[in-house]
Scaffold this motif. Sequence first.
Motif, PDB file in Angstrom:
ATOM      1  N   PRO A 334       0.810  -1.226   0.000  1.00  4.32           N
ATOM      2  CA  PRO A 334       0.000   0.000   0.000  1.00  4.32           C
ATOM      3  C   PRO A 334       0.844   1.277   0.000  1.00  4.32           C
ATOM      4  CG  PRO A 334      -0.943  -1.597   1.502  1.00  4.32           C
ATOM      5  CD  PRO A 334       0.379  -2.154   1.071  1.00  4.32           C
ATOM      6  N   VAL A 335       1.985   1.267   0.684  1.00  5.26           N
ATOM      7  CA  VAL A 335       2.852   2.444   0.689  1.00  5.26           C
ATOM      8  C   VAL A 335       3.383   2.710  -0.718  1.00  5.26           C
ATOM      9  CG1 VAL A 335       5.068   3.364   1.490  1.00  5.26           C
ATOM     10  CG2 VAL A 335       3.504   2.278   3.108  1.00  5.26           C
ATOM     11  N   ILE A 336       3.847   1.675  -1.392  1.00  8.15           N
ATOM     12  CA  ILE A 336       4.395   1.852  -2.741  1.00  8.15           C
ATOM     13  C   ILE A 336       3.304   2.293  -3.710  1.00  8.15           C
ATOM     14  CG2 ILE A 336       5.636   0.721  -4.625  1.00  8.15           C
ATOM     15  CD1 ILE A 336       7.190   1.146  -1.933  1.00  8.15           C
ATOM     16  N   ARG A 337       2.100   1.718  -3.579  1.00 13.47           N
ATOM     17  CA  ARG A 337       0.997   2.098  -4.477  1.00 13.47           C
ATOM     18  C   ARG A 337       0.527   3.524  -4.234  1.00 13.47           C
ATOM     19  NH1 ARG A 337      -1.096  -3.179  -3.362  1.00 13.47           N
ATOM     20  NH2 ARG A 337      -2.563  -2.235  -1.885  1.00 13.47           N
ATOM     21  N   ALA A 338       0.794   4.062  -3.050  1.00 12.94           N
ATOM     22  CA  ALA A 338       0.360   5.425  -2.734  1.00 12.94           C
ATOM     23  C   ALA A 338       1.160   6.483  -3.482  1.00 12.94           C
ATOM     24  CB  ALA A 338       0.472   5.674  -1.227  1.00 12.94           C
ATOM     25  N   VAL A 339       2.290   6.106  -4.048  1.00  8.91           N
ATOM     26  CA  VAL A 339       3.132   7.059  -4.770  1.00  8.91           C
ATOM     27  C   VAL A 339       2.528   7.323  -6.139  1.00  8.91           C
ATOM     28  CG1 VAL A 339       5.430   7.523  -5.662  1.00  8.91           C
ATOM     29  CG2 VAL A 339       5.158   6.184  -3.565  1.00  8.91           C
ATOM     30  N   VAL A 356      10.317   6.494   4.138  1.00  9.61           N
ATOM     31  CA  VAL A 356       9.015   6.741   4.765  1.00  9.61           C
ATOM     32  C   VAL A 356       9.079   6.366   6.248  1.00  9.61           C
ATOM     33  CG1 VAL A 356       6.615   5.949   4.885  1.00  9.61           C
ATOM     34  CG2 VAL A 356       7.615   6.562   2.686  1.00  9.61           C
ATOM     35  N   LEU A 357       9.700   5.236   6.560  1.00  8.50           N
ATOM     36  CA  LEU A 357       9.841   4.825   7.955  1.00  8.50           C
ATOM     37  C   LEU A 357      10.639   5.856   8.753  1.00  8.50           C
ATOM     38  CD1 LEU A 357      10.651   1.010   7.585  1.00  8.50           C
ATOM     39  CD2 LEU A 357       8.454   2.055   8.187  1.00  8.50           C
ATOM     40  N   LEU A 373       1.316   5.379  10.041  1.00  6.20           N
ATOM     41  CA  LEU A 373       1.945   5.198   8.738  1.00  6.20           C
ATOM     42  C   LEU A 373       1.250   5.996   7.645  1.00  6.20           C
ATOM     43  CD1 LEU A 373       4.163   3.808   7.129  1.00  6.20           C
ATOM     44  CD2 LEU A 373       2.629   1.863   6.800  1.00  6.20           C
ATOM     45  N   ALA A 374      -0.080   5.991   7.621  1.00  8.02           N
ATOM     46  CA  ALA A 374      -0.817   6.676   6.554  1.00  8.02           C
ATOM     47  C   ALA A 374      -0.482   8.159   6.522  1.00  8.02           C
ATOM     48  CB  ALA A 374      -2.315   6.459   6.723  1.00  8.02           C
ATOM     49  N   ALA A 375      -0.489   8.811   7.686  1.00  6.07           N
ATOM     50  CA  ALA A 375      -0.171  10.236   7.741  1.00  6.07           C
ATOM     51  C   ALA A 375       1.280  10.489   7.344  1.00  6.07           C
ATOM     52  CB  ALA A 375      -0.434  10.774   9.146  1.00  6.07           C
ATOM     53  N   LEU A 381       5.284  12.261   0.884  1.00  6.20           N
ATOM     54  CA  LEU A 381       5.066  12.502  -0.539  1.00  6.20           C
ATOM     55  C   LEU A 381       4.993  13.993  -0.853  1.00  6.20           C
ATOM     56  CD1 LEU A 381       2.416   9.755  -1.417  1.00  6.20           C
ATOM     57  CD2 LEU A 381       4.876   9.694  -1.808  1.00  6.20           C
ATOM     58  N   SER A 382       4.256  14.742  -0.011  1.00  7.37           N
ATOM     59  CA  SER A 382       4.028  16.160  -0.314  1.00  7.37           C
ATOM     60  C   SER A 382       5.167  17.064   0.140  1.00  7.37           C
ATOM     61  CB  SER A 382       2.723  16.616   0.340  1.00  7.37           C
ATOM     62  OG  SER A 382       2.782  16.449   1.751  1.00  7.37           O
TER      63      SER A 382
END
Length: 404
Positions: A334-339, A356-357, A373-375, A381-382
């Motif tokens: 999910p982290v990789i797909r969020a990019v 990210v970690l 993790l989501a936040a 990313l931003s």
Amino acid sequence: MRITSALIDPALLDLPWSTPLEEWPPDSLVALPQGISRHVVRFVRLAGTVYAVKETAERVAEREYDLLRQLERIDFPAVEAVAIVADRTDADGEPLDPVLVTRHLQFSLPYRAVFSHTLRPETMNRLLDALAALLVRMHLTGFFWGDCSLSNTLFRRDAGAFAAYLVDAETGALRPSLSNGQRGEDVEIARLNIFGEALDLQAAELLDEAIDPEWVADEVIARYERLWHEVTFEQEVARDSRHEIEKRIRRLNELGFDIAEVSMSVGEGGRAYVRPKVVDAGHHTRRLLRLTGLDAEENQARALLNDLDAYRADSDLTDEQQAAHRWLIEVFEPVIRAVPAHLRRKLEPAELFTQVLEHRWFRSEQAGRDVGLAAAVQSYLSDVLVHRPDEQAVLGVDAPTLSV
């Protein structure tokens, strides 16, 4: 034309093999940073893969191809040999030199290119450590390089540190083991080559004024000697001192080296002498690959495994394989797909996840609590990733002259 290859990309057949390499048209090439070379070298991109093509003598090409294949089989950090193209002729039927084709290592740069820019002290330390570790691992493997230099070594990010890779193996030799004399000769060649290239960069005003070429060369060798001693010296311990042996093994694991076995001998006075048998680096890399199928650098693998182990503890899962499968599906992917698609060339997936970690830890320290993790992903990313340059080293299509 004759092509020798274990697994050839059919697109290689379409390259202009009847033209001398130095005359290849720019529309066939990509411009990438590279070090100095005795040969003409070109980079081409075919179906999304970048290859390095080097013109050389046939016997030299065959020898280097065989050596790189042997190094690949023992999982040594070196570029991958793809093919030898021989029996080339030009439009008039005149013979052309054979070429060796290797796969370009993505997200990597030659050490020479890195030293051409201003380096922070901590970056310099990581670069020198990575180069020293490459030499130690090489000599433990029984490989004599004979041409270590800033041009023949690539660096690649490894979770905040750097991993070094061998590029040119034409002067190398793989033996069962190396004598101290052979090691000493290889180290001295490395020192002279590094010193010479650093002086060359200094003369061209490409080396930071704060960097002393002689210090760089001497420091690589000093770090090599310290690391070689750590992984090979025979330690005297009390016969019942298991704790001292475990400390030694843990220290070596932290340096990225695995222990195959521990040999003990008893000397006068009943003292025990311990010498661990050190094998190739990669303890964390191999465990991550076995559990998840992810292929990462050692420090990246260590960070990913730490997160996996924390996930396993939080989920109260006793089965390691089951925990790894769920972590991969519920956390990593999910982290990789969020990019977003336009940002995916910034970093390779394993490096992105480790950053990210790190970003999550930093934000949590600021907030005084776990931000989640989501936040952390959205913030990274931003606030961070969008401002990074692409690290996938394809810099353009117009290639300058690279022959030397």
